[in-house]
Design an enzyme around this catalytic site. Structure first.
Site, PDB file in Angstrom:
ATOM      1  N   HIS A 122      -1.030  -4.922   1.407  1.00  0.00           N
ATOM      2  CA  HIS A 122      -1.782  -4.898   2.666  1.00  0.00           C
ATOM      3  C   HIS A 122      -3.083  -5.676   2.428  1.00  0.00           C
ATOM      4  O   HIS A 122      -3.589  -5.699   1.307  1.00  0.00           O
ATOM      5  CB  HIS A 122      -2.077  -3.430   2.995  1.00  0.00           C
ATOM      6  CG  HIS A 122      -2.663  -3.170   4.335  1.00  0.00           C
ATOM      7  ND1 HIS A 122      -3.993  -3.310   4.592  1.00  0.00           N
ATOM      8  CD2 HIS A 122      -2.093  -2.757   5.487  1.00  0.00           C
ATOM      9  CE1 HIS A 122      -4.229  -2.985   5.861  1.00  0.00           C
ATOM     10  NE2 HIS A 122      -3.088  -2.652   6.424  1.00  0.00           N
ATOM     11  N   ASP A 199      -2.329   2.231  -4.030  1.00  0.00           N
ATOM     12  CA  ASP A 199      -2.609   2.411  -2.611  1.00  0.00           C
ATOM     13  C   ASP A 199      -1.499   3.307  -2.057  1.00  0.00           C
ATOM     14  O   ASP A 199      -0.359   2.867  -1.877  1.00  0.00           O
ATOM     15  CB  ASP A 199      -2.619   1.026  -1.942  1.00  0.00           C
ATOM     16  CG  ASP A 199      -2.607   1.093  -0.433  1.00  0.00           C
ATOM     17  OD1 ASP A 199      -2.509   2.199   0.129  1.00  0.00           O
ATOM     18  OD2 ASP A 199      -2.691   0.020   0.193  1.00  0.00           O
ATOM     19  N   GLN A 202       1.010   4.594   2.434  1.00  0.00           N
ATOM     20  CA  GLN A 202       2.360   4.772   2.987  1.00  0.00           C
ATOM     21  C   GLN A 202       3.222   5.704   2.144  1.00  0.00           C
ATOM     22  O   GLN A 202       4.401   5.901   2.450  1.00  0.00           O
ATOM     23  CB  GLN A 202       3.066   3.410   3.119  1.00  0.00           C
ATOM     24  CG  GLN A 202       2.381   2.439   4.046  1.00  0.00           C
ATOM     25  CD  GLN A 202       2.426   2.885   5.506  1.00  0.00           C
ATOM     26  OE1 GLN A 202       3.228   3.737   5.904  1.00  0.00           O
ATOM     27  NE2 GLN A 202       1.547   2.320   6.316  1.00  0.00           N
ATOM     28  N   LYS A 225      -2.615   8.746   8.442  1.00  0.00           N
ATOM     29  CA  LYS A 225      -1.198   8.410   8.274  1.00  0.00           C
ATOM     30  C   LYS A 225      -0.384   9.622   7.832  1.00  0.00           C
ATOM     31  O   LYS A 225       0.827   9.546   7.694  1.00  0.00           O
ATOM     32  CB  LYS A 225      -1.048   7.270   7.274  1.00  0.00           C
ATOM     33  CG  LYS A 225      -1.657   5.964   7.788  1.00  0.00           C
ATOM     34  CD  LYS A 225      -1.198   4.781   7.021  1.00  0.00           C
ATOM     35  CE  LYS A 225      -2.101   3.582   7.223  1.00  0.00           C
ATOM     36  NZ  LYS A 225      -1.699   2.751   8.343  1.00  0.00           N
ATOM     37  N   CYS A 363      -0.829  -6.784   8.835  1.00  0.00           N
ATOM     38  CA  CYS A 363      -1.910  -6.915   7.840  1.00  0.00           C
ATOM     39  C   CYS A 363      -1.361  -7.299   6.476  1.00  0.00           C
ATOM     40  O   CYS A 363      -1.833  -6.793   5.436  1.00  0.00           O
ATOM     41  CB  CYS A 363      -2.730  -5.624   7.722  1.00  0.00           C
ATOM     42  SG  CYS A 363      -3.613  -5.215   9.208  1.00  0.00           S
TER      43      CYS A 363
HETATM   44  N1  PMP Z   1      -2.604   0.069   2.704  1.00  0.00           N
HETATM   45  C1  PMP Z   1      -1.431   0.212   3.322  1.00  0.00           C
HETATM   46  C2  PMP Z   1      -0.163   0.088   2.532  1.00  0.00           C
HETATM   47  C3  PMP Z   1      -1.402   0.503   4.693  1.00  0.00           C
HETATM   48  O1  PMP Z   1      -0.243   0.647   5.313  1.00  0.00           O
HETATM   49  C4  PMP Z   1      -2.626   0.621   5.395  1.00  0.00           C
HETATM   50  C5  PMP Z   1      -2.647   0.913   6.875  1.00  0.00           C
HETATM   51  N2  PMP Z   1      -1.823   0.081   7.625  1.00  0.00           N
HETATM   52  C6  PMP Z   1      -3.807   0.471   4.687  1.00  0.00           C
HETATM   53  C7  PMP Z   1      -3.763   0.197   3.353  1.00  0.00           C
HETATM   54  C8  PMP Z   1      -5.149   0.593   5.357  1.00  0.00           C
HETATM   55  O2  PMP Z   1      -5.367   1.900   5.759  1.00  0.00           O
HETATM   56  P1  PMP Z   1      -6.634   2.278   6.652  1.00  0.00           P
HETATM   57  O3  PMP Z   1      -6.655   1.285   7.766  1.00  0.00           O
HETATM   58  O4  PMP Z   1      -6.355   3.665   7.110  1.00  0.00           O
HETATM   59  O5  PMP Z   1      -7.836   2.173   5.780  1.00  0.00           O
END
Ligand code: PMP
Length: 407
Positions: A122, A199, A202, A225, A363
Site C-alpha cells: 500500500h 503492516d 488487512q 478495518k 493505493c
Molecule cells: N496498509 C494496507 C494494507 C491497507 O489496506 C490500508 C488501508 N487501505 C492501509 C495500510 C492504510 O490504512 P489507514 O488508511 O487506516 O491508515
C-alpha cells in the site's frame, strides 16, 4: 459456525437501501461497518466518562484514564504482546508506519542503507520510506511478485546485503488478498540480524495475530478495518526496539519533565503519544476487538473463506473475467476486471444496483504497474456478508456484461 442473520442485526447500516435496492456492502477492505456495541461505546464514553486523561486527580479523569489503559491491555491481549507498554495508540496504520519510518531513520539510517519492501505494498508503506530516503539517500529494495500474486521468496533472500537495515512488508495484500508467509519472512530477516515491521491493516480483521509467536519487531493496524472507529490505530513494537527509538512528536503526555534547558522524555508507551490521545476511540477499538473475539476469529475466517470460494467460483462461471491474485493462501478479497470494461464503469453500474465495491488502484499504484493495468474492481467480504449477497453481486456482474455486449 457464525449465525450470520443474528450477527447482521448488530450492524444497523446493513438494513439500508441504496437507490431502492438492499445495500450489499463489499467494500470491507477499505473500511468495515460498526456493530451497535462499538457505536454505543463511543456515545457512552462521551456521555458518561469524558474527561482528559492521565493528568487529572478528579474522579472522571481517573475513570477515563482507567478505561483508556484498560483498552491498551485489551489490544495487548488481542495481539498477544508481552507488555501493554508495547502498545502505542496512533491515528491508524498510516501514522504508525510514518512513526517507525521517521524514528527508525533518525536513529539508525545513513546514506547507502537499504530497506526491503515489496511490490504489493500500500502507498502507506512506500511513501514514508521515500520521504526518509530523500533526506538520507537510503535505497528501497523491492521484492517482486509472481503471476499468482505471491512474493518471490528467492528474490527476497537475495535482496539482503550488508546495508539492509529493516524489512517492512504487508501481512496481507489489500489488492490481491495474498497472505504472505510472514513466519518465514521474519526468520530469514532475523538470520541477517534485520528487524521486521508488518503492516497488519488487512490481516487483523481476518486472522489471529500473535506478535510473540511471530517474533515480529513492529506490527501495525487500523481500528476502522476491524469493526472499530476511524481515527485510531495501533503500533506494536518490542519494548527494546521502541526504547531505542527517539520520540516522534513533542508535546504534553510524552514528557517526564520540561525546563527551557532540558526535557526528559516519558517512558513507554507515553513517549510516543504526544498530546491528548483519542481516549474514546481507544475504548471503542477495545470493544470492537472484544466483539471479534467473542465471535471467534477461526469462525470468522472460515465463513469469509467460504464466501471467497463461492464468489470466485461463481464469477469465473460468469465468463470473461480476469482475477488478480491467486495465491494459495488468500484472504477474502476478490480483485478482478470484466473483459475490457473499465473498472469505474463496472463499479458505477454495480452501485446503481445497491452493491458497494471499490474501483481503481487501491493505493497501490506500483502494484498496478507491475500487473500492467490501471486498476481493478475489488469486492472484499467481512463477517456479516452472505452467499445471497454474492448471488446479487453475480447477477449485477452479468447485467454489466450484457450492457457492454460481453455476454
Ligand atoms: N496498509 C494496507 C494494507 C491497507 O489496506 C490500508 C488501508 N487501505 C492501509 C495500510 C492504510 O490504512 P489507514 O488508511 O487506516 O491508515
Amino acid at each position: 459456525m457464525l449465525d450470520i442473520q443474528t450477527v447482521r442485526k448488530d450492524f444497523p447500516i446493513l438494513t439500508h437501501t441504496v437507490y431502492g435496492k438492499p445495500l450489499v456492502y463489499f467494500d470491507n477492505a477499505a473500511t468495515t461497518q460498526k456493530p451497535r456495541s462499538v457505536v454505543e461505546k463511543i456515545s457512552e464514553g462521551y456521555y458518561n466518562v469524558n474527561a482528559n486523561i492521565h493528568r487529572g486527580v478528579h474522579f472522571l479523569s481517573q475513570a477515563a484514564t482507567e478505561a483508556h489503559e484498560d483498552a491498551r491491555r485489551t489490544v495487548q491481549h488481542f495481539l498477544h504482546a508481552r507488555s501493554s507498554h508495547e502498545i502505542i495508540f496512533t491515528r491508524g496504520t498510516t501514522e504508525a508506519i510514518n512513526l517507525v519510518a521517521s524514528c527508525f531513520s533518525d536513529e539508525f539510517l545513513s546514506a547507502g542503507d537499504e530497506i526491503i519492501i515489496s511490490e504489493m505494498e500500500h502507498h502507506s508503506n512506500i511513501v514514508p520510506w521515500q520521504i526518509q530516503a530523500a533526506k538520507k539517500d537510503i535505497a528501497l529494495r523491492v521484492i517482486p511478485i509472481d503471476e499468482k500474486g505471491e512474493l518471490c521468496m528467492e528474490s527476497y533472500r537475495k535482496l539482503f546485503s550488508e546495508r539492509t537495515r529493516l524489512v517492512s512488508l504487508t501481512h496481507v495484500s489489500n489488492v490481491l488478498g495474498t497472505i504472505n508467509p510472514v513466519e518465514e519472512i521474519i526468520r530469514i530477516a532475523h538470520s541477517h540480524n534485520v528487524p521486521v515491521m508488518l503492516d497488519g491493516a488487512q490481516a487483523v480483521p481476518h486472522t489471529q495475530v500473535d506478535v510473540q509467536a511471530l517474533d515480529v519487531d513492529f506490527y501495525v493496524f487500523s481500528a476502522h478495518k476491524v469493526y472499530g472507529p476511524t481515527g485510531i490505530g495501533v503500533l506494536y513494537g518490542k519494548e527494546n526496539r521502541l526504547d531505542k527509538l527517539p520520540p516522534y512528536q513533542g508535546g504534553g503526555e510524552m514528557i517526564a519533565s520540561v525546563t527551557f534547558e532540558k526535557t526528559v522524555f516519558n517512558e513507554l508507551p507515553f513517549k510516543f503519544e504526544a498530546g491528548t490521545p483519542d481516549y474514546i476511540g481507544s475504548t471503542a477499538l477495545a470493544e470492537a476487538l472484544r466483539y471479534v473475539k467473542q465471535l471467534g476469529l477461526t469462525a470468522i475466517a472460515a465463513h469469509e473463506q467460504e464466501l471467497l470460494r463461492y464468489a470466485t467460483e461463481r464469477i469465473q462461471a460468469a465468463g470473461q473475467v480476469h482475477i488478480f491474485g491467486r495465491a494459495a493462501h488468500k484472504s477474502s478479497v476478490l480483485s478482478f476486471l470484466l473483459a475490457d470494461i473499465h473498472p469505474y464503469d463496472t463499479g458505477m453500474l454495480l452501485d446503481r444496483l445497491g452493491i458497494a465495491v471499490r474501483t481503481g488502484h487501491h493505493c497501490a499504484q506500483p502494484l498496478m504497474k507491475a500487473l500492467g493495468i490501471e486498476g481493478t474492481v475489488r469486492a472484499s467480504f467481512a463477517l456479516y456478508n452472505t452467499k445471497e449477497e454474492i448471488d446479487i453481486f453475480i447477477a449485477g456482474i452479468e447485467q454489466v456484461q450484457t450492457m457492454f455486449g460481453k455476454k
